[in-house]
Design an enzyme around this catalytic site. Sequence first.
Site, short mmCIF file in Angstrom:
data_model
loop_
_atom_site.label_atom_id
_atom_site.label_comp_id
_atom_site.label_asym_id
_atom_site.label_seq_id
_atom_site.Cartn_x
_atom_site.Cartn_y
_atom_site.Cartn_z
N THR A 192 0.62 -0.95 -0.27
CA THR A 192 -0.13 -0.75 0.04
C THR A 192 0.52 1.02 -0.11
OG1 THR A 192 -0.42 0.08 2.54
CG2 THR A 192 -1.78 -1.50 1.38
N GLU A 233 -5.90 -2.95 1.95
CA GLU A 233 -5.52 -4.61 3.69
C GLU A 233 -7.24 -4.86 3.01
OE1 GLU A 233 -5.61 -0.97 3.33
OE2 GLU A 233 -3.79 -0.73 4.65
N LYS A 237 -10.51 20.01 11.49
CA LYS A 237 -11.70 19.99 13.05
C LYS A 237 -11.56 21.79 13.05
CE LYS A 237 -11.44 16.10 15.19
NZ LYS A 237 -10.06 15.56 16.63
N TRP A 292 -17.02 18.79 13.56
CA TRP A 292 -16.07 17.89 12.69
C TRP A 292 -16.40 18.33 11.70
CZ3 TRP A 292 -14.54 12.37 13.24
CH2 TRP A 292 -14.19 11.90 14.60
#
Lengths: 547, 547
Positions: B187, B334, B444, B449
């Site tokens: 990855t 993954e 943030k 958020w």
Amino acid sequence: MTERNYQPGEFYDYPLIIKKLLNTPLIYAPDQEIVYRDKMRYTYRDLNERIHRLANALEKKGIQPGDTVAVFDYDSNRFLEAFFAVPMMGAVLQMVNWRLSADQIIYTINHAEAKLIVINTDFLPILETIREKLDNVEAVVVIAEHGTIPETRVAIDAVYEEMLADALPEYAFPDLDENTKATTFYTTGTTGDPKGVHFTHRQLMLHTLSAAVALGAYETIGRFRSDDVYMPITPMFHVHAWGLPYVATLLGVKQVYPGKYEPEMLLKLIANEKVTFSHCVPTVLQMIATSPSAKACDLSRWKVIIGGSKLSRGQAKAAKSLGITVYTGYGMSETCPLISLSVPPKQMKDWDEDRMLDIVVKTGLPLPLVEFEVLDDDGKPLPHDGMSAGEVVFRTPWLTRSYFKALEKTKALWQNGWLHSGDVGHIDENGYLQITDRVKDVIKSGGEWVSSLDLENILSQHDAVLESAAIGIPDEKWGERPMMIVVLKPDFVDKVTPDDLKQHMKQAAQDGKLPKYGVPDRYEFVDEIAKTSVGKLDKKVMRRLYR
Amino acid sequence: MTERNYQPGEFYDYPLIIKKLLNTPLIYAPDQEIVYRDKMRYTYRDLNERIHRLANALEKKGIQPGDTVAVFDYDSNRFLEAFFAVPMMGAVLQMVNWRLSADQIIYTINHAEAKLIVINTDFLPILETIREKLDNVEAVVVIAEHGTIPETRVAIDAVYEEMLADALPEYAFPDLDENTKATTFYTTGTTGDPKGVHFTHRQLMLHTLSAAVALGAYETIGRFRSDDVYMPITPMFHVHAWGLPYVATLLGVKQVYPGKYEPEMLLKLIANEKVTFSHCVPTVLQMIATSPSAKACDLSRWKVIIGGSKLSRGQAKAAKSLGITVYTGYGMSETCPLISLSVPPKQMKDWDEDRMLDIVVKTGLPLPLVEFEVLDDDGKPLPHDGMSAGEVVFRTPWLTRSYFKALEKTKALWQNGWLHSGDVGHIDENGYLQITDRVKDVIKSGGEWVSSLDLENILSQHDAVLESAAIGIPDEKWGERPMMIVVLKPDFVDKVTPDDLKQHMKQAAQDGKLPKYGVPDRYEFVDEIAKTSVGKLDKKVMRRLYR
């Protein structure tokens, strides 16, 4: 959230267990319906809750992981609930064939060591006669679908619906080892004691995934997908209704359970619930197709897998004339059961009816993850030439590992790493398997093999013939000679002679569909043909009768 | 016939290995075609023979079970052959991302301990610079698709096509343990060394079956079935082209491999080979859709899964206007990779375009055998209310067990039995997952958020915007404030001001699509947005630039 503590870095070794199958329909189709006759109707959300309640109730009655729960019922939502709840809690579901003799039922329940019985009140008269002889059964739960419980000598511990209503709606189903035994039932041979076959969670999950791919992802005439409506018409006690309730649940389709098989009710359900996908034996198809209401019913969206016995060309043609799409599915109790489907590949879509009929009556092509061969007498694979016949053997991830507590029988079943089917067949150059006989039913005339299924199939194409069975009878000169036992269609009784049928067979031999020595000499007209408890021709009885 | 001797009664414990997958297309579709650009065309029967030849050739070059074979190639039939031959012989296939830096390539090949390299001659210049630093590589096989081998300092041991021609066409592939490692690749994080993920035969088989069910047996807008024609447009080195070549092979569909991604060639292949099913990242879709030939090409039968980055509503609408069916697929290196698909369930089929667009841009519903949750900061699952955002975690049978030889990173990946994705998202009451950010990219502002993906999606709906990226930049008062980096469509350059875009965002806030504090203050116009080697927005670079 997790069943046990995991160390940091420790992966979750996702097991192939039935609990995991249920996640998908609850997300994709929580409001989809599950229907039992005209009596009950609820959603997958309800199914899930009832599965949780059933597990709680069974646990309260003392059922522990590894215990066996035996169910006697018609095809119903209760059976479906047991298909999930019992294995998901780590117990074993025994599906009881209530058509067996009392002695055989006693044998199977004792042999499986069932601890609790769930039984429809309709079957209480059977239980009454055998209750005392059941060694391990500690509790009896009745399904009282008629509202009342008939008077009985059997001690009843609970009533199914009340028991569910009283149980908690949440159960923490464990993460089992995927090789945990999930289901068991007994095969109904014509000799000896019934044999117990059994399947694990992993086996049922892989059977489900492979069947869903074969029936859904392949473009064929008989597909089964999320927009279908499913109604089984092979008993749920018989190889989990071919495992297709698990496939139906994975797909989140509407499911319709018909209870007993009454032609008028079946047709009513097909019409009212818009059933599009079923499976049954040829006899049931015939019963439905010849029912007075059939002609008034639109059957053009109905797809039916036929198995259990051979689908004859005549039956396929008759079904087609009613608009029904039929094709063959093949498998055995020992094989979970699906092995092959006679779904014509894409390139055959445009074939004319005659060529298509040739395909749909074949035993079929293997599902993904299925391998089969036919072996000669020395156990060597025969060529795939559509001719060379031998015993059919299998490998797939969903074959019973053994006959339960029956080592000698298991030794005959599993040889050289292949499951031996006891069926005779051949494989053609395109990979189609064709079963031609049972090893024990094959007719040997003058040293040559005559296929009883071929004889039955050819005779079914005579206009007068409703059903027939071919058996071998001893013959001084030839060793054995084939004979036909025949049920005529009502209109033809007393109008057709044995010689008419022999002419038909001779013509087939002239046309090259049958060897000359295969033409039977004797044709016996009967009102009914002997059948086993699951509706297969009982040739052992016939051979005894006509010897 | 069998690989070892089985005792009488001993069952065959059928392993989920890639060899078994190949049986089905060889029976169902042996004459179906596999196409490489306009250069090569053969059948599944040939594929099977070439897989056997490749295994023999690799064995002759010293490859043993457990060894690693690294492949550098474009999307091609050779890669497909390696997808099967290498794992089927018990070796491990390493798919090399040739877009990585030379140092990273050296790292990944040494880390995976690759023993043999198969490489397209186009990539020999890379190999030339690194050959001496490869510790374990004993042999180099070149794919000489231009006919000649360029002069090179690299010692070449064989030429792919010659090697196959010289090899025997039969290889006895063993019955491996299903947990044998089959594939590996690395990855491409934006920090640190590449991380090696790896998958077993069992994992690839279950991924294949589940994807085949999800795409085939469910009635959706984006199905993939045996009558489709498949062309991947995400690199085969990247998570095995999303594992879909394995699905395509199981289904026996026609497969078309496009080599490099040149829009004119891709469109030509779609038209000439009648491609109906693909998958790509949004950038490639855009490249094809804006190509001059696109309008002349009938794209109305083309279904495309979009993944890698978020499919914006604007892109989905533009694709739709060309007749293309697009929807979202989600997964990670993954995760093998498929986790979810935004396929609308059956009941949504009749929805109008606007509502459908809302669905197809969602991250999606889990495939069968996939579970996901979003966790709060204490690791507790958040409610499925379509609002509560947290880190997304997974369980399925096909997640990498670890980062290869990287225990500390694995400990961050697998926590409490769940794979931690590093993605932020929420799940709605219908089970739809929506990814809103990367954990490290979340903005943030004043303790709240702000989802960078939401900002990008809303801005994509402005007529002038071709592409955009939202990042957080440090702010004294609020901690962080969002800013947008924007590529304008050529026609709008110099005609649109940052303030126009801010008005658009303010309007979205007024419409309730965005919190007020989420409206970015700063809009930076650029010619190109920084991307990683697999085409994802490289926010780390952007943050450094605009801080």
